[in-house]
Design an enzyme around this catalytic site. Structure first.
Site, PDB file in Angstrom:
ATOM      1  CG  ASP A 389      -0.991  -1.581   4.875  1.00 17.92           C
ATOM      2  OD1 ASP A 389      -1.330  -0.970   6.057  1.00 17.92           O
ATOM      3  OD2 ASP A 389      -1.894  -2.561   4.151  1.00 17.92           O
TER       4      ASP A 389
HETATM    5  P1  NAP Z   1      -2.392   0.938   1.945  1.00 15.14           P
HETATM    6  O1  NAP Z   1      -1.855   0.492   2.946  1.00 15.14           O
HETATM    7  O2  NAP Z   1      -3.855   0.595   1.346  1.00 15.14           O
HETATM    8  O3  NAP Z   1      -2.837   2.354   2.084  1.00 15.14           O
HETATM    9  C1  NAP Z   1      -3.307   3.489   1.550  1.00 15.14           C
HETATM   10  C2  NAP Z   1      -3.714   4.886   2.168  1.00 15.14           C
HETATM   11  O4  NAP Z   1      -3.971   5.863   1.014  1.00 15.14           O
HETATM   12  C3  NAP Z   1      -4.738   4.651   3.072  1.00 15.14           C
HETATM   13  O5  NAP Z   1      -4.267   4.656   4.203  1.00 15.14           O
HETATM   14  C4  NAP Z   1      -5.310   5.987   2.924  1.00 15.14           C
HETATM   15  O6  NAP Z   1      -5.488   6.754   3.967  1.00 15.14           O
HETATM   16  C5  NAP Z   1      -4.896   6.720   1.661  1.00 15.14           C
HETATM   17  N1  NAP Z   1      -5.733   7.207   0.585  1.00 15.14           N
HETATM   18  C6  NAP Z   1      -6.783   6.839   0.116  1.00 15.14           C
HETATM   19  N2  NAP Z   1      -7.262   7.442  -0.757  1.00 15.14           N
HETATM   20  C7  NAP Z   1      -6.451   8.698  -0.954  1.00 15.14           C
HETATM   21  C8  NAP Z   1      -6.834  10.040  -1.462  1.00 15.14           C
HETATM   22  N3  NAP Z   1      -7.538  10.277  -2.351  1.00 15.14           N
HETATM   23  N4  NAP Z   1      -5.855  10.852  -0.988  1.00 15.14           N
HETATM   24  C9  NAP Z   1      -4.803  10.640  -0.108  1.00 15.14           C
HETATM   25  N5  NAP Z   1      -4.646   9.342   0.326  1.00 15.14           N
HETATM   26  C10 NAP Z   1      -5.620   8.515   0.093  1.00 15.14           C
HETATM   27  O7  NAP Z   1      -1.569   1.317   0.664  1.00 15.14           O
HETATM   28  P2  NAP Z   1      -0.312   0.783   0.108  1.00 15.14           P
HETATM   29  O8  NAP Z   1       0.722   1.523   1.104  1.00 15.14           O
HETATM   30  O9  NAP Z   1       0.188   1.127  -1.140  1.00 15.14           O
HETATM   31  O10 NAP Z   1      -0.133  -0.616   0.467  1.00 15.14           O
HETATM   32  C11 NAP Z   1      -0.663  -1.762  -0.401  1.00 15.14           C
HETATM   33  C12 NAP Z   1      -1.224  -2.782   0.459  1.00 15.14           C
HETATM   34  O11 NAP Z   1      -2.302  -3.475  -0.594  1.00 15.14           O
HETATM   35  C13 NAP Z   1      -0.485  -3.627   1.277  1.00 15.14           C
HETATM   36  O12 NAP Z   1      -1.160  -3.918   2.526  1.00 15.14           O
HETATM   37  C14 NAP Z   1      -0.212  -4.966   0.314  1.00 15.14           C
HETATM   38  O13 NAP Z   1       0.241  -6.100   0.881  1.00 15.14           O
HETATM   39  C15 NAP Z   1      -1.756  -4.869  -0.308  1.00 15.14           C
HETATM   40  N6  NAP Z   1      -1.743  -5.627  -1.649  1.00 15.14           N
HETATM   41  C16 NAP Z   1      -1.163  -5.297  -2.660  1.00 15.14           C
HETATM   42  C17 NAP Z   1      -1.195  -5.951  -3.787  1.00 15.14           C
HETATM   43  C18 NAP Z   1      -0.524  -5.338  -4.926  1.00 15.14           C
HETATM   44  O14 NAP Z   1      -0.209  -6.269  -5.868  1.00 15.14           O
HETATM   45  N7  NAP Z   1       0.055  -4.378  -5.143  1.00 15.14           N
HETATM   46  C19 NAP Z   1      -1.835  -7.214  -3.651  1.00 15.14           C
HETATM   47  C20 NAP Z   1      -2.425  -7.551  -2.618  1.00 15.14           C
HETATM   48  C21 NAP Z   1      -2.527  -6.942  -1.490  1.00 15.14           C
HETATM   49  P3  NAP Z   1      -6.792   7.687   4.147  1.00 15.14           P
HETATM   50  O15 NAP Z   1      -8.121   6.962   4.106  1.00 15.14           O
HETATM   51  O16 NAP Z   1      -6.541   8.401   5.560  1.00 15.14           O
HETATM   52  O17 NAP Z   1      -6.741   8.910   3.203  1.00 15.14           O
END
Ligand code: NAP
Length: 465
Positions: A389
């Site tokens: 994301d």
């Molecule tokens: P993300 O959008 O959740 O994407 C994580 C990606 O990691 C997934 O597409 C997944 O794809 C891949 N993944 C999972 N396990 C894996 C593994 N073992 N090896 C390789 N890839 C793996 O993560 P992000 O880009 O870090 O974004 C964070 C999201 O969380 C945002 O939408 C944000 O708004 C939300 N959020 C964050 C917080 C905070 O405080 N950090 C709080 C609230 C919400 P596959 O399944 O295809 O592997």
């Protein structure tokens, strides 16, 4: 004339030092270079606070305190050992316990002191139990959603917000009556019972995606209820600690909402996370280019500037040490490697900073989103490791996207983009990522840790996964 017990000045000084340490702890935790000192200061402050409380002359029997300490340690120690990825739900459980404690203390205080309660103390007690009860059940619900023992999807019905707010209004009105008539003991259960139900109803319409922000808000409520308890008990330490907790939780929620381009109202009442499937459907028709570990290592070896973009997948795979090995291998070859940090990458604030610090990546190589976004156009390779994301260009270009307006890392501007993830599955927001279908993008399908290990092996390193 009543003379103070000899231990009182010692207790007061202990509390003063503890309060100072709590303030310093928060200050030090705001920078990676002083964060460890901040954690230690907080721990010492808490130890002093407990020690000072145990010296209170009002304690007549230590037996129950000892039993509670053993029980609390028995629950707390295993809770402290959970995986990094489970920290948000663990934090929610801590809030639930704290809020339950505050509610029980407030209830005991009321029944011990009613009707001899001044309007001010009754107001503090009411705030304490209302916030404490709703935080207790709300935090349990949030932990359940994050642990996926409860359905993550928002459950909504017509007039939901009106029902919830009316319930809260009834509890506040009864609290108002109790402030005027603190002897009306039969009404007190209302200001505990209704908020307990409200806590559950408040979380039901919020999707799992928003739970970390909600937990931060519940943290704030727990802090405010503890501060109210401080007024009720006449404890300056509790007032200071509760106010710090209350305000820092609120500031954190604001930062998180901003980084996701959401308002508080939208997080609490927006039922985010409902309409996600249509965006993912249709991705079958588009094609992507994939590459192997040796192809990826050849591209990295030929680069001058590489920006690594870590995300939640790096945390899941626990790949941070492999990232460090890759950083070492590339740096040795003269490649400039930096790390782009998005404020909400992962599942909690500072998630990526903590993991990269654990692997001893130098702090000065970690660059915040606003500072690195201008550099992607001059970057040879953007290596995305389990982030999704936070790299989605649709947030900038597609006004129909659920994450439209959320600030993202401009990864798509790099000369070559390589994305390590296991499949085409979406990330947290449940939406497709156009980055993967660009001509300049290579998908490196696999678990982050083992794929990185294969790349590092091409550089003569690597080993066991
Ligand atoms: P993300 O959008 O959740 O994407 C994580 C990606 O990691 C997934 O597409 C997944 O794809 C891949 N993944 C999972 N396990 C894996 C593994 N073992 N090896 C390789 N890839 C793996 O993560 P992000 O880009 O870090 O974004 C964070 C999201 O969380 C945002 O939408 C944000 O708004 C939300 N959020 C964050 C917080 C905070 O405080 N950090 C709080 C609230 C919400 P596959 O399944 O295809 O592997």
């Amino acid at each position: 004339m009543n003379s103070l017990p000899a231990s009182q000045p010692i207790i007061e000084i202990t509390y003063l030092i503890a309060s100072t340490l709590f303030i310093l702890s928060l200050k030090w935790m705001s920078s990676p270079s002083t964060a460890r000192r901040g954690v230690r200061a907080g721990e010492v402050g808490m130890l002093l606070a407990i020690g000072g409380t145990l010296l209170q002359h009002g304690i007549v029997d230590y037996k129950w305190i000892a039993i509670a300490l053993v029980l609390g340690s028995g629950i707390g120690i295993p809770l402290g050992l959970v995986q990094m990825t489970a920290v948000p739900q663990r934090t929610a459980l801590s809030h639930a316990f704290g809020a339950l404690c505050v509610t029980l203390v407030g209830t005991a205080e009321f029944y011990l002191r009613s009707p001899d309660l001044s309007p001010f103390i009754m107001a503090a007690l009411s705030m304490e139990v209302i916030l404490g009860s709703l935080t207790f059940t709300g935090s349990l619900m949030a932990a359940g959603k994050l642990q996926e023992v409860l359905p993550q999807r928002p459950l909504t019905y017509k007039g939901q917000n009106l029902v919830n707010l009316s319930l809260l209004a009834i509890a506040v009105a009864v609290a108002g009556y109790l402030i005027m008539h603190p002897g009306a003991k039969q009404l007190f259960p209302v200001i505990v019972g209704i908020p307990l139900v409200f806590g559950v109803l408040m979380i039901i319409p919020i999707g799992g995606a928003d739970m970390p922000t909600v937990i931060s808000l519940l943290n704030s409520y727990a802090g405010l209820s503890a501060a109210a308890m401080g007024f009720g008990l006449g404890s300056k330490l509790l007032i200071v600690a509760g106010a710090l907790d209350g305000s820092s939780g609120l500031i954190l929620s604001v930062i998180m909402s901003k980084a996701m381009n959401r308002s508080f109202g939208n997080v609490l009442f927006g039922a985010f996370g409902q309409v996600q499937t249509s965006a993912v459907a249709g991705q079958e028709a588009k094609s992507v280019r994939s590459a192997t570990a040796d192809e990826a290592s050849a591209i990295l070896a030929a680069a001058n500037k590489v920006v690594v973009v870590p995300g939640y997948g790096m945390a899941v795979a626990q790949a941070q040490h492999k990232v460090r090995e890759l950083y070492d291998a590339l740096s040795k070859r003269g490649v400039e490697v930096r790390f782009a940090i998005h404020p909400v990458a992962g599942r909690m604030p500072g998630h990526m900073n903590v993991l990269l610090a654990e692997a001893d990546i130098p702090y000065d190589k970690l660059v915040e989103m606003d500072d690195i976004n201008g550099d992607f156009a001059q970057t040879d390779v953007a290596l995305v490791i389990g982030a999704n994301d936070v790299t989605n260009p649709a947030a900038r270009t597609d006004s129909s996207s659920p994450i439209y307006g959320m600030p993202v890392l401009d990864v798509n501007k790099a000369r070559t983009v390589m994305v390590i993830k296991r499949s085409m599955s979406p990330g947290f927001a449940g939406i497709d990522n156009p980055l993967y279908y660009m001509d300049r993008t290579l998908m490196l399908f696999g678990d982050a840790k083992s794929f990185l290990n294969d790349i590092v092996r091409e550089f003569g390193g690597g080993g066991q996964n």
